[in-house]
Each structure stands twice: as C-alpha cells, then as structure tokens.
Design an enzyme around this catalytic site. Structure first.
Site, PDB file in Angstrom:
ATOM      1  N   TYR A 144       3.021  10.446   2.550  1.00 34.05           N
ATOM      2  CA  TYR A 144       2.070  10.579   3.754  1.00 34.05           C
ATOM      3  C   TYR A 144       1.715   9.109   4.290  1.00 34.05           C
ATOM      4  O   TYR A 144       1.297   8.387   3.515  1.00 34.05           O
ATOM      5  CB  TYR A 144       0.773  11.469   3.873  1.00 34.05           C
ATOM      6  CG  TYR A 144       0.129  11.297   4.994  1.00 34.05           C
ATOM      7  CD1 TYR A 144       0.466  12.084   6.190  1.00 34.05           C
ATOM      8  CD2 TYR A 144      -1.174  10.520   5.151  1.00 34.05           C
ATOM      9  CE1 TYR A 144      -0.260  12.034   7.235  1.00 34.05           C
ATOM     10  CE2 TYR A 144      -1.725  10.684   6.594  1.00 34.05           C
ATOM     11  CZ  TYR A 144      -1.384  11.140   7.416  1.00 34.05           C
ATOM     12  OH  TYR A 144      -2.166  11.382   8.717  1.00 34.05           O
ATOM     13  N   ASP A 239       3.355   1.251   1.215  1.00 29.46           N
ATOM     14  CA  ASP A 239       2.294   1.582   1.929  1.00 29.46           C
ATOM     15  C   ASP A 239       1.092   1.715   0.957  1.00 29.46           C
ATOM     16  O   ASP A 239       1.146   2.581   0.199  1.00 29.46           O
ATOM     17  CB  ASP A 239       2.732   3.084   2.690  1.00 29.46           C
ATOM     18  CG  ASP A 239       1.296   3.545   3.331  1.00 29.46           C
ATOM     19  OD1 ASP A 239       0.472   3.008   3.360  1.00 29.46           O
ATOM     20  OD2 ASP A 239       1.302   4.703   3.746  1.00 29.46           O
ATOM     21  N   LYS A 267      -8.060   2.046   4.160  1.00 30.44           N
ATOM     22  CA  LYS A 267      -9.173   2.640   3.128  1.00 30.44           C
ATOM     23  C   LYS A 267     -10.107   1.668   2.534  1.00 30.44           C
ATOM     24  O   LYS A 267     -11.187   0.934   3.182  1.00 30.44           O
ATOM     25  CB  LYS A 267      -8.441   3.503   2.279  1.00 30.44           C
ATOM     26  CG  LYS A 267      -7.802   4.646   2.912  1.00 30.44           C
ATOM     27  CD  LYS A 267      -7.327   5.815   2.217  1.00 30.44           C
ATOM     28  CE  LYS A 267      -6.984   6.927   3.185  1.00 30.44           C
ATOM     29  NZ  LYS A 267      -5.748   7.297   3.128  1.00 30.44           N
TER      30      LYS A 267
END
Ligand SMILES: *Cc1c(COP(=O)(O)O)cnc(C)c1O
Length: 430
Positions: A144, A239, A267
């Site tokens: 994702y 990523d 994050k």
C-alpha cells in the site's frame, strides 16, 4: 468493560461522517463490532471515552515510536506554539530536519517535506516519470502506498496482471499504466524486466511490507529490484513511510543494504503530526519545481509544528542503542506469544523487523508471500483481537495490518499483553 460512550459516539458519528470514521482502517469492519473512541494517550496506553485503558500496539499506525505524549516532543511543540503555528514561508527548523534526514539516510541527498505519506508517494512517482520520460510503473501485490489513483490497483495473484482499479472513481487509464508483480518473487521481477524493463519509469516497493500484515523481503529480492532498475534506467523508490525510523535509524535500506534512488517517508518523522517527505539522488530531486519542471507544492508543507515534533523525535531515536532495545523488546514479545500459542496448540507464527511486527494464525511456516497472508485464519484472528481488547490490549482491527511497539512499552506492558494472549489462545484452542 463498558463501551457505552463509544457506542453512543459511533451512532452520532454515523449521522455526520461516512461510515462514522475519517479513515477506513479505524472502523472494525475486519473484526466485527463498533470502533472505540479515545480521549487520551499516555506512554504505552490509550484511554477510551468509557475510561478503559489499553496497551496500544497501533501507535497512531506507526508514528508514536516514543509512545503517547513523550515529554520531549510535547515541550518542542509547546515551544513552537509560543512562536506561531504556520508562516507559509521558510524556517530554520525545516533546514535542520532536512539536513538530519540526509545524514541518517545517505541515499537521500535532497529532500522535500509534504503533509502525508500519500502526497510523498504521489510526488515521487510524478518525479520518476518526469525524470525518465516514461509513464509505466511497477508495484507489488499487497503493498500500500497511500490512496494515489495509479497505486490503488487490485493485487492479482500469480505472475503479472495488468492493473484494474481497486476503487470506484479511479480511471482505468491510470491503472493501466501500473503493473503488479508478486512481492518477494525474484523470478517474476527478472521475467518482467527482461521484456518490459525499458518502458518502466519506476518500481515502488515497501522494503518491508507492512500493509499486508508484516512481511520482510526474502534475501535477494530488494537486490533484484536494484539491479533490474539500474540495468533498465528505471527509478527505484523505497516507500519507507512506515519503515523509515521504525525498523532502524537508517530505515529498511540500512537493514538490507540496498540503496534506492528515491525514498518516501511519513509517519515517524512527524512524531504524530501530519507530515511526509520524499527525497533521493540530487540529480533526480533537482527536477522538482522551482529548480526543475516537475510541479509539486503544499500550503502547509514543512509545518513548523510537525517539524518541531519530528526534530524532537529524531533526537531521541538517534541515541545509541535505541533501535536495538526496541527490537529486543519486539522479539521478546513475539517469542513469548509463540510459546503461549504452542502451549494452547494454536498454529501461530510471526514476523518482525525493528519496532514492527505481524502475527499469523494459519500456520507455523515462515510467511513471505501475499497468498500466505491471505490464507490466514480470520476466525482465529477475530477471537484473538476481541479477547485482547476485552483484556486491555488494543491491536489493529485487521489481520492485514502490522503491529507497532514503542519505547514506552516496558516489562509491565509486555506481561499484561502476554496474560491477555494466554486467555485468547486458550479460547482459540478450545
Ligand atoms: C501509511 C502509508 C502510506 C500513506 O501515508 P498517509 O500519511 O496515510 O497518506 C504510504 N505508504 C506506506 C508504506 C504506508 O504505510
């Protein structure tokens, strides 16, 4: 354990917010029941609106590596609040955090701050396309990368599938440019690149997959991506929105010793505030506006508050031994969970890297593939999730999410977790 106030708020939320939540993972669709509403966090604990306390293994989906309300982060935020919230102009702190990111991640020579992980991956892909003057991209099953149109592509099983959209509203024309390969399948990567490599702008991958539970790369997988991209002039994007400053100070690229061209972050670098970043080789990054012709912008990019929290957090995680301690704690937890599962004769296995982990209920074999994750026993997971919740442990309400531990999780919290797990495994085994 009463959930009266949460239930009431959920009913209210449903009247004003689609599905009652502001992000789908917060709903309890994967486990049944209603989502909880929280009013406070303290260290390793979350407190809900009915005053129930939980040991928190979601950690705001990754950012809270120091736990909730770490005093150092709170002080940095308070100091910034005294000086203003946003200026829409350059600050000294954003230069400091950029320099720090470049020091900690040697592959990053230039970095730009954005406001979310989605924005980071979207911008990195545009940049890779601008740099290579190619349109097609490669992603992996079960990975994702935020809700970017071209990345919302259904994970097809088997070898390669031409992308079909995973969501309504995504034009087929976008996802037709996205090729999906099976994660950890080195042979599939070679086969694909041998025939299509020269058309590929970039490969984007979670170097440790954390959005299909937790699946580390098999030896040689990331190396194969590096080699294929180099040979065919494609840009390799790691990523690291989840893994950056989560699996190690230098991210997954430091753990596995493979160097991407571009890295996306999010994050943890915001310390819990909305922030993202993308960076990499100077030659590529200089193509971003205003120095180059690839457009990218953001009203609140480099938010002074987010940068203050991020800098404070980076200071603490940079202290010697931070990650080895965090990893040791994660391993202790998972090893002890495994012992308790075995004692109750429940088939169970786990993966972990640094401060992220995953539990699997189908099997005792090592989990390296998306198909294995999908074959997991959802009934067992649901029983596990709800028994843990009833006994004061908050896990992600989905079998396909990674778990996160923080520096605030000490012996007491681990013991509380294991006591709850013993009850959960007994229930599953009976
Ligand atoms: C969470 C996540 C994103 C998206 O970040 P948002 O801040 O939710 O937009 C992208 N990539 C990975 C690997 C993630 O875990």
């Amino acid at each position: 354990m009463s959930n009266e106030n949460s239930s009431k708020l959920y009913r209210q939320a449903l009247q004003f917010i689609p599905g009652g939540v502001n992000s789908p993972v917060r709903a309890f669709k994967g486990v049944g029941g209603n989502p909880l509403f929280f009013k406070a966090g303290e260290g390793a604990y979350l407190i809900d609106v009915d005053d129930n306390r939980y040991v928190d293994y979601v950690g705001a989906w990754g950012p809270l590596i120091l736990g909730h309300r770490h005093p150092h982060v709170i002080e940095a935020l308070a100091a910034q609040l005294e000086r203003g919230i946003a200026y829409g102009a350059s600050t000294e702190a954003e230069v400091q955090i950029a320099e720090k990111i470049c020091q900690l991640l040697p592959s990053v020579e230039r970095v730009r701050l954005v406001t979310s992980g989605t924005e980071a991956t979207m911008s990195a892909i545009r940049l890779a396309r601008g740099y290579t003057r190619r349109d097609q991209i490669v992603k992996f099953e079960g990975c994702y990368h935020g809700h970017v149109d071209g990345l919302l592509v259904k994970a097809g099983s088997g070898a390669l599938t031409l992308g079909t959209p995973d969501s309504l509203g995504v034009p087929r024309a976008y996802t037709e440019l996205t090729h999906v390969l099976p994660f950890n399948d080195i042979e599939a990567v070679h086969q694909f690149f041998d025939t299509r490599g020269d058309e590929i702008a970039c490969v984007i991958v979670e170097p440790v997959a954390g959005n299909m539970n937790c699946v580390p790369p098999v030896p040689g997988f990331l190396e194969a991506l590096r080699e294929s991209c180099t040979r065919h002039g494609s840009v390799l994007i790691f990523d690291e929105v989840m893994t950056g400053f989560r699996v190690a100070l230098g991210g997954a690229q430091a753990v596995y010793g493979v160097t991407p061209d571009l890295t996306t972050l999010g994050k943890v670098i915001g310390g819990g505030l909305p922030v993202g970043a993308f960076g990499g080789r100077q030659e590529i990054m200089e193509l971003i506006a205003p120095s180059g012709g690839v457009y990218q912008a953001g009203t609140l990019s480099g938010s002074p508050l987010a940068v203050a929290a991020g800098l404070a957090m980076l200071e603490l995680v940079s202290e010697p031994g931070f990650y080895s301690k965090l990893e040791a704690r994660t391993q202790t937890l998972l090893h002890s969970l495994g012992e308790r599962a075995a004692a109750a004769s429940v088939p169970f296995t786990s993966n972990c890297v640094g401060g992220m982990f995953g539990c699997f209920f189908n099997t005792e074999e090592r989990i390296t593939r998306f198909s294995q994750v999908m074959a997991g026993n959802l009934d067992h997971f649901q029983t596990f999730f709800h028994t843990m919740l009833d006994n004061g442990v908050y896990l992600a309400p989905s079998a396909y999410e990674a778990g996160f531990i923080s520096a605030a999780h000490g012996d007491r919290e681990i013991q509380l977790t294991l006591d709850a797990a013993e009850k959960a495994f007994d229930k599953i085994g009976s």
